[in-house]
Design a protein around this motif. Sequence first.
Motif, PDB file in Angstrom:
ATOM      1  N   SER A   1       7.623  15.742   2.241  1.00  0.00           N
ATOM      2  CA  SER A   1       8.965  15.212   2.037  1.00  0.00           C
ATOM      3  C   SER A   1       8.900  13.804   1.456  1.00  0.00           C
ATOM      4  CB  SER A   1       9.699  15.173   3.378  1.00  0.00           C
ATOM      5  OG  SER A   1      10.883  14.417   3.268  1.00  0.00           O
ATOM      6  N   ASP A   2       9.788  13.517   0.512  1.00  0.00           N
ATOM      7  CA  ASP A   2       9.860  12.166  -0.040  1.00  0.00           C
ATOM      8  C   ASP A   2      10.499  11.188   0.940  1.00  0.00           C
ATOM      9  OD1 ASP A   2       8.580  13.069  -2.283  1.00  0.00           O
ATOM     10  OD2 ASP A   2      10.339  13.030  -3.571  1.00  0.00           O
ATOM     11  N   ASP A   3      11.063  11.708   2.046  1.00  0.00           N
ATOM     12  CA  ASP A   3      11.623  10.850   3.091  1.00  0.00           C
ATOM     13  C   ASP A   3      10.590  10.500   4.156  1.00  0.00           C
ATOM     14  OD1 ASP A   3      14.212  10.733   1.967  1.00  0.00           O
ATOM     15  OD2 ASP A   3      14.677  12.704   2.816  1.00  0.00           O
ATOM     16  N   ALA A   4       9.382  11.069   4.048  1.00  0.00           N
ATOM     17  CA  ALA A   4       8.314  10.778   5.001  1.00  0.00           C
ATOM     18  C   ALA A   4       7.748   9.386   4.739  1.00  0.00           C
ATOM     19  CB  ALA A   4       7.209  11.825   4.877  1.00  0.00           C
ATOM     20  N   THR A   5       7.253   8.764   5.786  1.00  0.00           N
ATOM     21  CA  THR A   5       6.592   7.467   5.651  1.00  0.00           C
ATOM     22  C   THR A   5       5.245   7.671   4.960  1.00  0.00           C
ATOM     23  OG1 THR A   5       7.651   6.687   7.674  1.00  0.00           O
ATOM     24  CG2 THR A   5       5.738   5.460   6.920  1.00  0.00           C
ATOM     25  N   VAL A   6       4.927   6.772   4.058  1.00  0.00           N
ATOM     26  CA  VAL A   6       3.657   6.822   3.328  1.00  0.00           C
ATOM     27  C   VAL A   6       2.519   6.523   4.305  1.00  0.00           C
ATOM     28  CG1 VAL A   6       2.293   5.785   1.474  1.00  0.00           C
ATOM     29  CG2 VAL A   6       4.769   6.051   1.191  1.00  0.00           C
ATOM     30  N   ARG A   7       1.501   7.350   4.264  1.00  0.00           N
ATOM     31  CA  ARG A   7       0.300   7.134   5.059  1.00  0.00           C
ATOM     32  C   ARG A   7      -0.817   6.716   4.117  1.00  0.00           C
ATOM     33  NH1 ARG A   7      -0.660  12.010   8.969  1.00  0.00           N
ATOM     34  NH2 ARG A   7      -2.062  10.468   9.868  1.00  0.00           N
ATOM     35  N   LEU A   8      -1.568   5.685   4.489  1.00  0.00           N
ATOM     36  CA  LEU A   8      -2.630   5.144   3.637  1.00  0.00           C
ATOM     37  C   LEU A   8      -3.959   5.837   3.877  1.00  0.00           C
ATOM     38  CD1 LEU A   8      -2.072   1.298   4.044  1.00  0.00           C
ATOM     39  CD2 LEU A   8      -1.347   2.727   2.141  1.00  0.00           C
ATOM     40  N   ASP A   9      -4.663   6.140   2.788  1.00  0.00           N
ATOM     41  CA  ASP A   9      -6.053   6.567   2.857  1.00  0.00           C
ATOM     42  C   ASP A   9      -6.850   5.562   2.037  1.00  0.00           C
ATOM     43  OD1 ASP A   9      -8.581   7.627   2.610  1.00  0.00           O
ATOM     44  OD2 ASP A   9      -7.928   9.599   1.944  1.00  0.00           O
ATOM     45  N   LEU A  10      -7.609   4.731   2.733  1.00  0.00           N
ATOM     46  CA  LEU A  10      -8.401   3.677   2.098  1.00  0.00           C
ATOM     47  C   LEU A  10      -9.888   4.016   2.131  1.00  0.00           C
ATOM     48  CD1 LEU A  10      -6.660   0.650   3.873  1.00  0.00           C
ATOM     49  CD2 LEU A  10      -5.975   1.802   1.768  1.00  0.00           C
ATOM     50  N   ASN A  11     -10.226   5.288   2.284  1.00  0.00           N
ATOM     51  CA  ASN A  11     -11.608   5.687   2.523  1.00  0.00           C
ATOM     52  C   ASN A  11     -12.457   5.874   1.276  1.00  0.00           C
ATOM     53  OD1 ASN A  11     -11.515   5.698   5.368  1.00  0.00           O
ATOM     54  ND2 ASN A  11     -10.385   7.618   5.303  1.00  0.00           N
ATOM     55  N   ASN A  12     -11.885   5.764   0.091  1.00  0.00           N
ATOM     56  CA  ASN A  12     -12.679   5.930  -1.121  1.00  0.00           C
ATOM     57  C   ASN A  12     -13.654   4.750  -1.238  1.00  0.00           C
ATOM     58  OD1 ASN A  12     -13.294   5.436  -4.057  1.00  0.00           O
ATOM     59  ND2 ASN A  12     -12.309   7.441  -4.169  1.00  0.00           N
ATOM     60  N   PRO A  13     -14.969   5.015  -1.342  1.00  0.00           N
ATOM     61  CA  PRO A  13     -15.944   3.917  -1.383  1.00  0.00           C
ATOM     62  C   PRO A  13     -15.759   2.979  -2.574  1.00  0.00           C
ATOM     63  CG  PRO A  13     -17.058   6.072  -1.359  1.00  0.00           C
ATOM     64  CD  PRO A  13     -15.588   6.326  -1.343  1.00  0.00           C
ATOM     65  N   VAL A  14     -15.328   3.510  -3.728  1.00  0.00           N
ATOM     66  CA  VAL A  14     -15.099   2.649  -4.897  1.00  0.00           C
ATOM     67  C   VAL A  14     -13.942   1.697  -4.604  1.00  0.00           C
ATOM     68  CG1 VAL A  14     -14.423   2.614  -7.332  1.00  0.00           C
ATOM     69  CG2 VAL A  14     -16.024   4.350  -6.508  1.00  0.00           C
ATOM     70  N   PHE A  15     -12.845   2.230  -4.061  1.00  0.00           N
ATOM     71  CA  PHE A  15     -11.706   1.386  -3.708  1.00  0.00           C
ATOM     72  C   PHE A  15     -12.123   0.321  -2.689  1.00  0.00           C
ATOM     73  CE2 PHE A  15      -8.201   0.260  -0.917  1.00  0.00           C
ATOM     74  CZ  PHE A  15      -7.293  -0.221  -1.845  1.00  0.00           C
TER      75      PHE A  15
ATOM     76  N   PHE B   1      -0.024  11.346   2.326  1.00  0.00           N
ATOM     77  CA  PHE B   1      -1.007  10.284   2.106  1.00  0.00           C
ATOM     78  C   PHE B   1      -0.989   9.781   0.674  1.00  0.00           C
ATOM     79  CE2 PHE B   1      -2.780  12.118   5.905  1.00  0.00           C
ATOM     80  CZ  PHE B   1      -3.339  11.027   6.568  1.00  0.00           C
ATOM     81  N   ILE B   2      -1.143   8.470   0.520  1.00  0.00           N
ATOM     82  CA  ILE B   2      -1.491   7.886  -0.764  1.00  0.00           C
ATOM     83  C   ILE B   2      -2.986   7.625  -0.681  1.00  0.00           C
ATOM     84  CG2 ILE B   2      -0.882   5.532  -0.009  1.00  0.00           C
ATOM     85  CD1 ILE B   2      -0.206   4.922  -2.935  1.00  0.00           C
ATOM     86  N   ARG B   3      -3.730   8.282  -1.549  1.00  0.00           N
ATOM     87  CA  ARG B   3      -5.181   8.144  -1.556  1.00  0.00           C
ATOM     88  C   ARG B   3      -5.538   7.158  -2.669  1.00  0.00           C
ATOM     89  NH1 ARG B   3      -6.413  11.336   2.583  1.00  0.00           N
ATOM     90  NH2 ARG B   3      -5.503  13.425   2.684  1.00  0.00           N
ATOM     91  N   LEU B   4      -5.941   5.960  -2.263  1.00  0.00           N
ATOM     92  CA  LEU B   4      -6.265   4.901  -3.213  1.00  0.00           C
ATOM     93  C   LEU B   4      -7.677   5.102  -3.738  1.00  0.00           C
ATOM     94  CD1 LEU B   4      -4.338   2.743  -0.938  1.00  0.00           C
ATOM     95  CD2 LEU B   4      -4.011   2.449  -3.393  1.00  0.00           C
ATOM     96  N   LEU B   5      -7.835   4.998  -5.060  1.00  0.00           N
ATOM     97  CA  LEU B   5      -9.097   5.333  -5.713  1.00  0.00           C
ATOM     98  C   LEU B   5      -9.841   4.128  -6.265  1.00  0.00           C
ATOM     99  CD1 LEU B   5      -7.759   8.450  -7.656  1.00  0.00           C
ATOM    100  CD2 LEU B   5      -8.981   8.421  -5.465  1.00  0.00           C
ATOM    101  N   THR B   6      -9.130   3.254  -6.979  1.00  0.00           N
ATOM    102  CA  THR B   6      -9.779   2.104  -7.619  1.00  0.00           C
ATOM    103  C   THR B   6      -8.816   0.923  -7.654  1.00  0.00           C
ATOM    104  OG1 THR B   6      -9.007   2.608  -9.858  1.00  0.00           O
ATOM    105  CG2 THR B   6     -11.123   3.592  -9.183  1.00  0.00           C
ATOM    106  N   ILE B   7      -9.393  -0.247  -7.898  1.00  0.00           N
ATOM    107  CA  ILE B   7      -8.616  -1.434  -8.260  1.00  0.00           C
ATOM    108  C   ILE B   7      -9.185  -1.888  -9.594  1.00  0.00           C
ATOM    109  CG2 ILE B   7      -7.985  -3.816  -7.702  1.00  0.00           C
ATOM    110  CD1 ILE B   7      -8.380  -3.095  -4.738  1.00  0.00           C
ATOM    111  N   ALA B   8      -8.387  -1.822 -10.621  1.00  0.00           N
ATOM    112  CA  ALA B   8      -8.857  -2.153 -11.970  1.00  0.00           C
ATOM    113  C   ALA B   8      -9.034  -3.659 -12.127  1.00  0.00           C
ATOM    114  CB  ALA B   8      -7.869  -1.635 -13.006  1.00  0.00           C
ATOM    115  N   PRO B   9     -10.028  -4.073 -12.923  1.00  0.00           N
ATOM    116  CA  PRO B   9     -10.239  -5.506 -13.146  1.00  0.00           C
ATOM    117  C   PRO B   9      -9.117  -6.157 -13.955  1.00  0.00           C
ATOM    118  CG  PRO B   9     -11.745  -4.212 -14.481  1.00  0.00           C
ATOM    119  CD  PRO B   9     -11.021  -3.252 -13.594  1.00  0.00           C
ATOM    120  N   ASP B  10      -8.391  -5.351 -14.724  1.00  0.00           N
ATOM    121  CA  ASP B  10      -7.243  -5.859 -15.471  1.00  0.00           C
ATOM    122  C   ASP B  10      -6.302  -4.699 -15.766  1.00  0.00           C
ATOM    123  OD1 ASP B  10      -7.916  -4.616 -18.093  1.00  0.00           O
ATOM    124  OD2 ASP B  10      -9.586  -6.018 -18.039  1.00  0.00           O
ATOM    125  N   HIS B  11      -5.135  -5.010 -16.277  1.00  0.00           N
ATOM    126  CA  HIS B  11      -4.084  -4.018 -16.507  1.00  0.00           C
ATOM    127  C   HIS B  11      -4.541  -2.883 -17.427  1.00  0.00           C
ATOM    128  CE1 HIS B  11       0.066  -2.585 -16.730  1.00  0.00           C
ATOM    129  NE2 HIS B  11      -0.134  -2.422 -18.022  1.00  0.00           N
TER     130      HIS B  11
END
Length: 106
Positions: free
Chosen positions: A3-17, A89-99
């Motif tokens: 559901s889009d009304d559900a609270t976002v749950r974080l997944d920060l487990n990606n080793p690259v992220f 869940f929002i599964r975060l994958l990377t943080i880019a060095p620039d836009h």
Amino acid sequence: MPSDDATVRLDLNNPVFQEQLLMLQKPEHHSALDTLNKIRQLTWNQLYRDPGLKWEKITSVKPPKGIDSLYSLRISKARRATAHRDGDFIRLLTIAPDHDATYGKK
């Protein structure tokens, strides 16, 4: 179906992220943590519409196997993260060095 009304749950487990998050300089690191704290308090509808996060579908990069679509969002003033939605869940994958790197342009 999630559901889009559900609270976002974080997944920060990606080793690259994790590595990229931990390597940020102190001001950006704090900004990224503030953003993550904000995200975990939002519903998916709120995340999609938040003007500060700027959730955007990435069409210039083919998603990895098993992922339907990649998205980017602002994680700090200077950086964007890549992520995908998996249920609540929002599964975060990377943080880019620039836009541009977020969109595969480097």
